[in-house]
Design a protein around this motif. Structure first.
Motif, PDB file in Angstrom:
ATOM      1  N   SER A  69     -26.484  29.869  36.452  1.00  0.00           N
ATOM      2  CA  SER A  69     -27.393  28.798  36.028  1.00  0.00           C
ATOM      3  C   SER A  69     -28.560  29.386  35.251  1.00  0.00           C
ATOM      4  CB  SER A  69     -27.929  28.033  37.241  1.00  0.00           C
ATOM      5  OG  SER A  69     -28.713  28.886  38.055  1.00  0.00           O
ATOM      6  N   THR A  71     -32.423  27.959  34.263  1.00  0.00           N
ATOM      7  CA  THR A  71     -33.414  26.897  34.423  1.00  0.00           C
ATOM      8  C   THR A  71     -34.698  27.340  33.742  1.00  0.00           C
ATOM      9  OG1 THR A  71     -32.473  26.377  36.585  1.00  0.00           O
ATOM     10  CG2 THR A  71     -34.652  25.469  36.087  1.00  0.00           C
ATOM     11  N   THR A  73     -38.486  27.414  32.973  1.00  0.00           N
ATOM     12  CA  THR A  73     -39.736  27.088  33.653  1.00  0.00           C
ATOM     13  C   THR A  73     -40.869  26.920  32.647  1.00  0.00           C
ATOM     14  OG1 THR A  73     -40.153  29.441  34.042  1.00  0.00           O
ATOM     15  CG2 THR A  73     -39.042  28.215  35.799  1.00  0.00           C
TER      16      THR A  73
END
Length: 129
Positions: A69, A71, A73
């Motif tokens: 994954s 992600t 930020t």
């Protein structure tokens, strides 16, 4: 010093994720030279000797990665969930890694590269760690 993050995600998250995944794939590929591995690592030129030790160490040179994954930020930072394998067997990690955007390129964070030394037999950490 890099500019502070200004957004919660890059302008084109799909393209940025592709760049993150490509950097990780290149870093862990046995065909990638030490110089090219250094180019896809945050400030990689500063600790190229450690990267070379990772490549030469019999235990770390066989590490392969699966990026599970990505992600974002901010527009400059991403949390990367990944799994390391050695000879097809899962060996870690327990915590996510990271990627950073440096010089308009997504790279593996220095902290993540430093964390790989624990998988080696005799890979000293660079002072940056």
């Amino acid at each position: 010093m890099p500019p502070p993050p200004t957004a919660s995600a890059p302008e084109d998250p799909a393209e940025a994720e592709e760049q993150v995944r490509d950097a990780w794939a290149r870093f862990f590929s046995p065909e990638t030279s030490v110089e090219d591995k250094s180019r896809v690592a945050e400030n990689g030129g500063d600790y190229q000797l450690m990267i070379e030790a990772l490549v030469k160490d019999p235990q770390t040179r066989v590490l392969r990665v699966r990026v599970d994954s990505v992600t974002f930020t901010s527009d400059l930072h991403a949390r990367v969930g990944y799994t390391l394998f050695s000879d097809g067997r899962k060996v870690g990690p327990d915590d996510p890694g990271a990627s950073v955007r440096q010089d308009d390129t997504w790279k593996i964070s220095a902290k993540t590269v430093c964390s790989l030394t624990k998988y080696g037999k005799d890979v000293p950490q660079a002072p940056i760690c």
